[in-house]
Design a protein around this motif. Sequence first.
Motif, PDB file in Angstrom:
ATOM      1  N   SER A  48     -15.958  -5.732 -41.080  1.00 21.04           N
ATOM      2  CA  SER A  48     -15.164  -6.143 -39.921  1.00 21.04           C
ATOM      3  C   SER A  48     -15.986  -6.085 -38.637  1.00 21.04           C
ATOM      4  O   SER A  48     -15.898  -6.980 -37.788  1.00 21.04           O
ATOM      5  CB  SER A  48     -13.928  -5.245 -39.797  1.00 21.04           C
ATOM      6  N   SER A  49     -16.793  -5.043 -38.484  1.00 20.32           N
ATOM      7  CA  SER A  49     -17.649  -4.927 -37.303  1.00 20.32           C
ATOM      8  C   SER A  49     -18.634  -6.080 -37.227  1.00 20.32           C
ATOM      9  O   SER A  49     -18.904  -6.621 -36.143  1.00 20.32           O
ATOM     10  CB  SER A  49     -18.408  -3.597 -37.327  1.00 20.32           C
ATOM     11  N   ASP A  52     -16.803  -9.249 -36.115  1.00 15.23           N
ATOM     12  CA  ASP A  52     -16.524  -9.249 -34.682  1.00 15.23           C
ATOM     13  C   ASP A  52     -17.769  -9.542 -33.851  1.00 15.23           C
ATOM     14  O   ASP A  52     -17.667  -9.916 -32.681  1.00 15.23           O
ATOM     15  CB  ASP A  52     -15.952  -7.888 -34.255  1.00 15.23           C
ATOM     16  N   SER A 115     -17.233   1.664 -30.596  1.00 12.21           N
ATOM     17  CA  SER A 115     -16.303   0.568 -30.289  1.00 12.21           C
ATOM     18  C   SER A 115     -15.489   0.881 -29.044  1.00 12.21           C
ATOM     19  O   SER A 115     -15.267   0.008 -28.195  1.00 12.21           O
ATOM     20  CB  SER A 115     -15.363   0.317 -31.471  1.00 12.21           C
ATOM     21  N   GLU A 120     -16.272  -3.552 -29.486  1.00 13.57           N
ATOM     22  CA  GLU A 120     -16.431  -3.725 -30.930  1.00 13.57           C
ATOM     23  C   GLU A 120     -17.712  -4.467 -31.301  1.00 13.57           C
ATOM     24  O   GLU A 120     -18.275  -4.253 -32.371  1.00 13.57           O
ATOM     25  CB  GLU A 120     -15.219  -4.469 -31.506  1.00 13.57           C
ATOM     26  N   LYS A 187     -10.038  -6.814 -41.506  1.00 17.73           N
ATOM     27  CA  LYS A 187      -9.859  -6.025 -40.285  1.00 17.73           C
ATOM     28  C   LYS A 187      -8.755  -4.991 -40.462  1.00 17.73           C
ATOM     29  O   LYS A 187      -8.886  -3.841 -40.024  1.00 17.73           O
ATOM     30  CB  LYS A 187      -9.527  -6.950 -39.105  1.00 17.73           C
TER      31      LYS A 187
END
Length: 299
Positions: A48-49, A52, A115, A120, A187
């Motif tokens: 997810s990181s 982003d 984050s 993020e 996410k």
Amino acid sequence: TVLNQMLALAVLVIAGIWLYQKKFLDDHSTTKISAMITHLFNPMLMVSSAMDSIGKVDKKSWFTVLFIVFVIFIILILLSFPAIRFFEKEPGKKELFQLTLIFGNLGFMGIPVVSGVYGEAYAVYVLAFIIGFNFFFYPFGLTLLDRKFNLKALKGMLNPGTLACFLAIFLLLIEPSLPVFVTSPIKWLGNLCSPLAMLILGQSVARSDLKKIFTSPGLYLFTAYRMILLPLLAIPILKLLPLDEIVRGVCLIEISMPVANLVLTTGLEKKIDCDQVSAAIIMTTILSVFTLPVIVSLL
């Protein structure tokens, strides 16, 4: 900002203490939740990181940080051999406690702190530290504990966390356009990681003898080395590196993290007395609420 983020995590730890006292959490449930964090939620948080950060991260800077991470771990490993003489001398326990001098809670705490402080998009730099963690923990850590090298150490690197790291690197390099039905579940699952990890830590704190932990002079000496001395030594070195200010801050936050829970779980798996390691994790985690904001403010 760092203090606010650390205090927010501390509230989750307090919630974990309350859940344990009310018997909503017990040893069985926390074992299952820990397994879910390790095998699903944490890998999804890393992916997810990366998602982003697609199109937002400087690839050259990221790979520079990855190289720096490998150098950092090599230095920490070399320093751990003379340093461990001050903290533990009993064979077996000594090798396990030596790992606490090297490996920090880079993912579970590192990603939410970075984050919250920098946004993020900058959490993707934490992935470089997690890759370094996995690369050194399994071959070096398991070899140190077993006092011999075996293929099990290399097989340990093939875990969901490592595979998620490589998937994250692939996403950063290729920068694909992913559909919402793929990105949203990743996410959602990733967002479960840090809150659940802090709740589990709260359960661990609730089960511990805090009076015994916080009246141990040796643990204060260890915490001073791990949480203050090492980060202070890192600050002038980080300032010399070709990194922007925020990336330096990310690196310093990761270096200043408390002891990794994986050291404890590995010791338990190998049936080593882990009381001192557990105490070190609890003390460094609690005191990081105060030490980390102070250290980062000095950068």
